[in-house]
Design an enzyme around this catalytic site. Structure first.
Site, short mmCIF file in Angstrom:
data_model
loop_
_atom_site.label_atom_id
_atom_site.label_comp_id
_atom_site.label_asym_id
_atom_site.label_seq_id
_atom_site.Cartn_x
_atom_site.Cartn_y
_atom_site.Cartn_z
N TRP A 200 25.32 106.06 98.26
CA TRP A 200 23.95 105.15 98.27
C TRP A 200 22.99 106.25 98.65
O TRP A 200 22.74 106.79 99.69
CB TRP A 200 24.06 104.22 99.48
CG TRP A 200 24.64 102.65 99.43
CD1 TRP A 200 23.91 101.76 99.70
CD2 TRP A 200 26.03 102.62 99.10
NE1 TRP A 200 24.92 100.87 99.61
CE2 TRP A 200 26.06 101.35 99.36
CE3 TRP A 200 27.19 103.38 99.03
CZ2 TRP A 200 27.46 100.54 99.07
CZ3 TRP A 200 28.29 102.77 98.80
CH2 TRP A 200 28.43 101.41 98.87
N ILE A 237 26.77 106.98 91.61
CA ILE A 237 25.64 107.08 92.49
C ILE A 237 25.05 105.61 92.41
O ILE A 237 24.93 104.78 91.46
CB ILE A 237 24.57 108.05 91.75
CG1 ILE A 237 25.10 109.37 91.97
CG2 ILE A 237 23.29 107.77 92.47
CD1 ILE A 237 25.13 109.84 93.01
N LYS A 238 24.99 105.12 93.62
CA LYS A 238 24.10 103.89 93.79
C LYS A 238 22.74 104.02 94.15
O LYS A 238 22.39 104.86 95.15
CB LYS A 238 24.92 102.92 95.01
CG LYS A 238 23.91 101.70 95.21
CD LYS A 238 24.32 100.93 96.36
CE LYS A 238 23.47 99.84 96.62
NZ LYS A 238 23.80 99.13 98.32
N GLN A 239 21.53 103.37 93.52
CA GLN A 239 20.51 103.52 93.83
C GLN A 239 19.46 102.29 93.36
O GLN A 239 20.05 101.51 92.78
CB GLN A 239 19.85 104.78 92.77
CG GLN A 239 18.46 105.17 92.93
CD GLN A 239 18.08 105.65 94.15
OE1 GLN A 239 17.59 104.90 95.03
NE2 GLN A 239 18.23 107.06 94.51
#
Length: 351
Positions: A200, A237-239
């Site tokens: 995150w 990837i968390k965005q």
């Protein structure tokens, strides 16, 4: 959900979102696809066990083997307090219902806390991939402070049968240096044990708000957070979906180049998200965007809009929680399925 139905949900944004041609060509990107794990990770330093864990994530659920991900995250019991998170639908105080929602909606994985997933691990760890969130920002300290601290060990996640661990780093915060070192070490250990890693990549600094504009969601700041995340070898990837740009120049910090804004992006949401993808090693590491808070009646429109932007920008899916679990389970399943339909619909192409 058909393209016609999707267009109806998008309303007056439909044409702009569904027909837009991105500023940065998709030809230079590594795009999602059924063979994504083979193309991007088989030649990397990831071990055979990590490859297996990644394939378990990408191969499960309604989006299985499509190159896209639909993940249900429910760690808000810590991050936003259990009462505030589950009051709209108290059945989710019970961890089993969290896992049931993920299974019934055909998600690739369920992401939650050590306690939630441990409580039902023997019953469900072989039925849906577990993603254990290993650190959290707790809200019981008064006055509130914003820091991510470890709640358990990578070994504990491995022992309960998790295929992946997830963590948050608050890039830009006073504590970010410690968090980077801490999570880099945790991700190294996770890879040693054969688990995938999800980061995150959130920005956090009071100075990132200026003149009434919140640059925590600026494309340049969030994209650099992504670039730091892939540097410590996050596999996914968390965005947050970007909402503006020019954070570096408005706040007057870090370094930028005018071409970042003129050649590599624009004000269009697909270009803003495409710049996030570009900073994930040109798509070698998958970008999933978060679903955001639940606002009630507008949730379906917002979820579908976010999914269309992410997919057309060459992202790899959504990690959506509150919009799904803060409503009756049947409605939550319908919303998650609607989002998944965006990624299954071949008429919605990468811009």
């Amino acid at each position: 959900m058909s393209l016609q139905n999707i267009s109806q949900v998008l309303g007056d944004k439909a044409e702009s979102l569904l027909t837009y041609k991105a500023k940065v060509s998709k030809e230079g990107l590594h795009l999602p696809g059924a063979d994504f794990v083979d193309r991007m990770f088989a030649g990397s330093n990831r071990t055979n066990q990590v490859l297996g864990s990644l394939q378990a994530l990408y191969g499960h659920g309604r989006l299985g083997n499509s190159g896209y991900l639909s993940i249900l995250p429910v760690d808000q019991g810590i991050e936003h307090t259990a009462g505030a998170s589950f009051a709209p639908n108290p059945i989710y105080f019970d961890p089993e219902n969290i896992v049931k929602l993920a299974i019934e909606s055909g998600c690739n994985a369920v992401a939650s806390t050590f306690g939630v997933l441990a409580a039902v691990s023997r019953k469900y760890a072989h039925k849906i991939p577990f993603l254990v969130k290993i650190n959290h920002n707790e809200l019981l300290t008064y006055p509130n402070k914003f820091d991510q601290i470890l709640f358990g060990s990578v070994e504990d996640a491995w022992n309960m049968g998790a295929v992946a661990v997830g963590a948050t780093i608050y890039f830009g915060s006073e504590e970010s240096s410690r968090q980077i070192i801490e999570i880099a070490a945790a991700f190294e250990r996770a890879h040693e044990l054969g688990m995938a890693t999800v980061l995150w990549c959130y920005a956090r600094n009071n100075a990132f708000k200026k003149d009434g504009i919140d640059y925590h969601v600026a494309a340049d700041i969030t994209s650099q957070a992504n670039h730091l995340g892939v540097t410590i070898q996050a596999d996914i990837i968390k965005q947050k979906l970007p909402e503006n740009n020019g954070g570096f120049t408005a706040i007057n910090f870090s370094k930028s180049n005018p071409k970042m804004y003129s050649d590599l992006s624009s004000d269009h949401p697909i270009d803003l998200c495409r710049y996030q993808v570009l900073n994930c090693y040109a798509g070698r590491i998958g970008l999933i965007n978060s679903g955001g808070e639940s606002k009630g009646a507008s949730d379906m429109t917002e979820a579908v809009t976010t999914a269309v932007i992410n997919k057309r920008a060459a992202g790899q899916g959504l990690i959506m929680g509150r919009k799904a679990f803060q409503r009756p389970m049947k409605e939550g399943i319908e919303l998650l399925n609607a989002v998944q339909d965006i990624y299954l619909n071949k008429e919605i192409t990468i811009a």
